[in-house]
Write a protein that holds these residues in place. Structure first.
Motif, PDB file in Angstrom:
ATOM      1  N   LEU A  23     -28.163   3.076  -1.787  1.00 28.93           N
ATOM      2  CA  LEU A  23     -26.729   2.826  -1.621  1.00 28.93           C
ATOM      3  C   LEU A  23     -26.160   2.095  -2.837  1.00 28.93           C
ATOM      4  O   LEU A  23     -25.091   2.453  -3.336  1.00 28.93           O
ATOM      5  N   ILE A  24     -26.873   1.099  -3.315  1.00 33.10           N
ATOM      6  CA  ILE A  24     -26.446   0.376  -4.521  1.00 33.10           C
ATOM      7  C   ILE A  24     -26.361   1.339  -5.700  1.00 33.10           C
ATOM      8  O   ILE A  24     -25.414   1.293  -6.494  1.00 33.10           O
ATOM      9  N   ALA A  25     -27.348   2.239  -5.821  1.00 36.19           N
ATOM     10  CA  ALA A  25     -27.360   3.199  -6.923  1.00 36.19           C
ATOM     11  C   ALA A  25     -26.158   4.128  -6.857  1.00 36.19           C
ATOM     12  O   ALA A  25     -25.516   4.393  -7.882  1.00 36.19           O
ATOM     13  N   VAL A  26     -25.842   4.607  -5.668  1.00 35.31           N
ATOM     14  CA  VAL A  26     -24.692   5.497  -5.515  1.00 35.31           C
ATOM     15  C   VAL A  26     -23.408   4.762  -5.887  1.00 35.31           C
ATOM     16  O   VAL A  26     -22.554   5.297  -6.601  1.00 35.31           O
ATOM     17  N   LEU A  27     -23.257   3.531  -5.434  1.00 33.81           N
ATOM     18  CA  LEU A  27     -22.054   2.755  -5.772  1.00 33.81           C
ATOM     19  C   LEU A  27     -21.952   2.498  -7.265  1.00 33.81           C
ATOM     20  O   LEU A  27     -20.862   2.567  -7.842  1.00 33.81           O
ATOM     21  N   LEU A  28     -23.084   2.203  -7.909  1.00 34.30           N
ATOM     22  CA  LEU A  28     -23.061   1.973  -9.353  1.00 34.30           C
ATOM     23  C   LEU A  28     -22.704   3.246 -10.117  1.00 34.30           C
ATOM     24  O   LEU A  28     -22.045   3.181 -11.158  1.00 34.30           O
ATOM     25  N   CYS A  29     -23.127   4.388  -9.622  1.00 30.57           N
ATOM     26  CA  CYS A  29     -22.870   5.651 -10.312  1.00 30.57           C
ATOM     27  C   CYS A  29     -21.431   6.138 -10.151  1.00 30.57           C
ATOM     28  O   CYS A  29     -21.057   7.147 -10.749  1.00 30.57           O
ATOM     29  N   LEU A  30     -20.616   5.444  -9.378  1.00 31.91           N
ATOM     30  CA  LEU A  30     -19.219   5.837  -9.223  1.00 31.91           C
ATOM     31  C   LEU A  30     -18.413   5.567 -10.484  1.00 31.91           C
ATOM     32  O   LEU A  30     -17.356   6.171 -10.676  1.00 31.91           O
ATOM     33  N   THR A  31     -18.881   4.669 -11.340  1.00 30.60           N
ATOM     34  CA  THR A  31     -18.183   4.390 -12.586  1.00 30.60           C
ATOM     35  C   THR A  31     -19.044   4.854 -13.755  1.00 30.60           C
ATOM     36  O   THR A  31     -20.273   4.885 -13.667  1.00 30.60           O
ATOM     37  N   VAL A  32     -18.415   5.203 -14.850  1.00 30.99           N
ATOM     38  CA  VAL A  32     -19.141   5.669 -16.031  1.00 30.99           C
ATOM     39  C   VAL A  32     -20.014   4.551 -16.590  1.00 30.99           C
ATOM     40  O   VAL A  32     -21.167   4.775 -16.971  1.00 30.99           O
ATOM     41  N   ILE A  33     -19.509   3.337 -16.595  1.00 31.11           N
ATOM     42  CA  ILE A  33     -20.273   2.204 -17.126  1.00 31.11           C
ATOM     43  C   ILE A  33     -21.470   1.893 -16.232  1.00 31.11           C
ATOM     44  O   ILE A  33     -22.523   1.464 -16.714  1.00 31.11           O
ATOM     45  N   GLY A  34     -21.357   2.130 -14.943  1.00 31.34           N
ATOM     46  CA  GLY A  34     -22.424   1.801 -14.017  1.00 31.34           C
ATOM     47  C   GLY A  34     -23.521   2.843 -13.900  1.00 31.34           C
ATOM     48  O   GLY A  34     -24.556   2.589 -13.283  1.00 31.34           O
ATOM     49  N   ILE A  35     -23.346   4.015 -14.509  1.00 30.05           N
ATOM     50  CA  ILE A  35     -24.341   5.083 -14.366  1.00 30.05           C
ATOM     51  C   ILE A  35     -25.726   4.670 -14.866  1.00 30.05           C
ATOM     52  O   ILE A  35     -26.711   4.896 -14.159  1.00 30.05           O
ATOM     53  N   PRO A  36     -25.866   4.058 -16.049  1.00 26.95           N
ATOM     54  CA  PRO A  36     -27.214   3.653 -16.469  1.00 26.95           C
ATOM     55  C   PRO A  36     -27.856   2.654 -15.502  1.00 26.95           C
ATOM     56  O   PRO A  36     -29.060   2.736 -15.229  1.00 26.95           O
ATOM     57  N   LEU A  37     -27.061   1.749 -14.954  1.00 28.72           N
ATOM     58  CA  LEU A  37     -27.587   0.793 -13.982  1.00 28.72           C
ATOM     59  C   LEU A  37     -27.937   1.489 -12.673  1.00 28.72           C
ATOM     60  O   LEU A  37     -28.948   1.172 -12.038  1.00 28.72           O
TER      61      LEU A  37
END
Length: 123
Positions: A23-37
């Motif tokens: 779930l954390i990964a999906v939320l992080l991938c919602l933004t371009v900056i968060g994709i690597p995280l």
């Protein structure tokens, strides 16, 4: 032993923790900056889902080192401390030692996920 260890791991909270990581990964991938995280969080979710029979291969270059430093400063240190504390708590009993070893393996990955790969152990 791998299958039995993973089933017991799921029952004792591994399945819930892996779902939380996903779930954390999906939320992080919602933004371009968060994709690597988010990609690193997916890696942690995969290892948390079935840690028995897997190992972590570390590598990478200067970019991975720089990303790991930022990761450690932001979230890596407290995640690693949490996994380390859980691992030490598991190792209090003889039955918990294999689960403690898996928690410590995850603490290492939580500290430096960039440039590492989760690979299946050949045994």
């Amino acid at each position: 032993m791998r299958v039995i260890g993973n089933i017991i791991w799921w029952i004792l909270g591994g399945l819930l923790l892996a779902a939380a990581w996903a779930l954390i990964a999906v939320l992080l991938c919602l933004t371009v900056i968060g994709i690597p995280l988010g990609m690193q969080a997916f890696k942690l979710a995969g290892l948390t889902l079935a840690p028995f029979g897997k190992t972590v291969a570390y590598g990478g270059g200067l970019g991975s080192t720089f990303a790991n430093i930022i990761w450690i400063l932001l979230v890596g240190w407290w995640m690693a401390v949490g996994y380390l504390a859980a691992g030490l708590a598991n190792m209090v009993t003889i039955i918990g030692i294999p689960f403690g070893i898996q928690s410590i393996k995850m603490a290492q990955l939580a500290l430096m996920p960039f440039g590492s790969r989760v690979v299946r152990r050949l045994r």
